[in-house]
Design a protein around this motif. Sequence first.
Motif, short mmCIF file in Angstrom:
data_model
loop_
_atom_site.label_atom_id
_atom_site.label_comp_id
_atom_site.label_asym_id
_atom_site.label_seq_id
_atom_site.Cartn_x
_atom_site.Cartn_y
_atom_site.Cartn_z
N VAL A 114 0.87 -1.18 0.00
CA VAL A 114 0.00 0.00 0.00
C VAL A 114 0.90 1.23 0.00
O VAL A 114 1.66 1.45 0.94
CB VAL A 114 -0.93 0.01 1.23
N LEU A 115 0.83 2.03 -1.07
CA LEU A 115 1.60 3.27 -1.16
C LEU A 115 0.73 4.49 -0.87
O LEU A 115 1.24 5.53 -0.43
CB LEU A 115 2.23 3.41 -2.55
N VAL A 116 -0.57 4.36 -1.13
CA VAL A 116 -1.51 5.45 -0.88
C VAL A 116 -2.75 4.85 -0.23
O VAL A 116 -3.27 3.84 -0.69
CB VAL A 116 -1.92 6.17 -2.19
N ASN A 117 -3.19 5.48 0.86
CA ASN A 117 -4.48 5.13 1.47
C ASN A 117 -5.20 6.42 1.80
O ASN A 117 -4.82 7.49 1.33
CB ASN A 117 -4.31 4.20 2.69
N GLN A 118 -6.22 6.35 2.65
CA GLN A 118 -7.00 7.54 2.96
C GLN A 118 -6.23 8.56 3.80
O GLN A 118 -6.62 9.73 3.87
CB GLN A 118 -8.33 7.18 3.63
N ASP A 119 -5.12 8.15 4.41
CA ASP A 119 -4.38 9.05 5.31
C ASP A 119 -3.01 9.47 4.81
O ASP A 119 -2.54 10.55 5.15
CB ASP A 119 -4.20 8.36 6.68
N LYS A 120 -2.35 8.60 4.04
CA LYS A 120 -0.98 8.87 3.62
C LYS A 120 -0.81 8.58 2.13
O LYS A 120 -1.49 7.73 1.57
CB LYS A 120 0.00 7.98 4.39
N ALA A 121 0.17 9.27 1.53
CA ALA A 121 0.52 9.03 0.13
C ALA A 121 2.01 9.22 -0.02
O ALA A 121 2.60 10.11 0.58
CB ALA A 121 -0.23 9.99 -0.79
N GLY A 122 2.62 8.36 -0.83
CA GLY A 122 4.06 8.48 -1.06
C GLY A 122 4.59 7.29 -1.81
O GLY A 122 3.86 6.53 -2.43
N THR A 123 5.91 7.11 -1.72
CA THR A 123 6.57 6.04 -2.44
C THR A 123 7.02 4.91 -1.52
O THR A 123 7.54 3.91 -2.00
CB THR A 123 7.79 6.58 -3.20
N LYS A 124 6.82 5.06 -0.23
CA LYS A 124 7.20 4.02 0.74
C LYS A 124 5.98 3.22 1.16
O LYS A 124 4.88 3.75 1.30
CB LYS A 124 7.84 4.66 1.96
N SER A 125 6.21 1.93 1.39
CA SER A 125 5.14 1.03 1.75
C SER A 125 4.55 1.37 3.12
O SER A 125 5.28 1.56 4.09
CB SER A 125 5.66 -0.41 1.77
N ILE A 126 3.22 1.46 3.17
CA ILE A 126 2.50 1.72 4.41
C ILE A 126 2.08 0.40 5.04
O ILE A 126 2.04 0.25 6.25
CB ILE A 126 1.24 2.57 4.13
N ASP A 127 1.77 -0.59 4.18
CA ASP A 127 1.25 -1.88 4.63
C ASP A 127 1.41 -2.87 3.47
O ASP A 127 1.69 -2.47 2.34
CB ASP A 127 -0.23 -1.72 5.01
N ILE A 128 1.21 -4.15 3.76
CA ILE A 128 1.19 -5.20 2.74
C ILE A 128 -0.19 -5.86 2.81
O ILE A 128 -0.67 -6.19 3.89
CB ILE A 128 2.27 -6.27 3.00
N VAL A 129 -0.83 -6.03 1.63
CA VAL A 129 -2.15 -6.66 1.59
C VAL A 129 -2.17 -7.72 0.50
O VAL A 129 -1.36 -7.70 -0.42
CB VAL A 129 -3.26 -5.62 1.35
N SER A 130 -3.14 -8.63 0.62
CA SER A 130 -3.38 -9.62 -0.43
C SER A 130 -4.81 -10.11 -0.28
O SER A 130 -5.44 -9.93 0.76
CB SER A 130 -2.39 -10.78 -0.33
N GLY A 131 -5.33 -10.71 -1.33
CA GLY A 131 -6.68 -11.27 -1.27
C GLY A 131 -7.76 -10.23 -1.47
O GLY A 131 -8.17 -9.95 -2.58
N MET A 132 -8.22 -9.66 -0.37
CA MET A 132 -9.30 -8.67 -0.39
C MET A 132 -8.83 -7.39 0.31
O MET A 132 -7.98 -7.44 1.19
CB MET A 132 -10.53 -9.21 0.33
#
Length: 103
Positions: free
Chosen positions: A71-89
């Motif tokens: 996750v590089l962009v979510n509702q709170d942060k944006a950038g080029t560094k990973s905020i989180d890792i997701v898979s599936g849903m």
Amino acid sequence: WDYYQGLIELRKKFQSFRRAEYDDVRFISIKDNDFALGYELNYDDENFVVLFNAHPLKEVVCELPKGKWEVLVNQDKAGTKSIDIVSGMITIPTSSGFVLKKK
């Protein structure tokens, strides 16, 4: 201000957001929400998923393409560094968006 600066950095760092052609984009079907949009962007060796939910009251659950996504962009942060890792849903909150990069 930091959020928009992060979006600018993202666009500058990854050529996918500047050089991709029509054939590099594949739209993702999002059901039960006419205010949601998603697409997968594959350019050279860069793979992204971009998701938007403009509905003011309804969250959206989306099935992601196979693999792990940073996750590089979510509702709170944006950038080029990973905020989180997701898979599936992934759940997209109301009036927000995500940019995910394939790990």
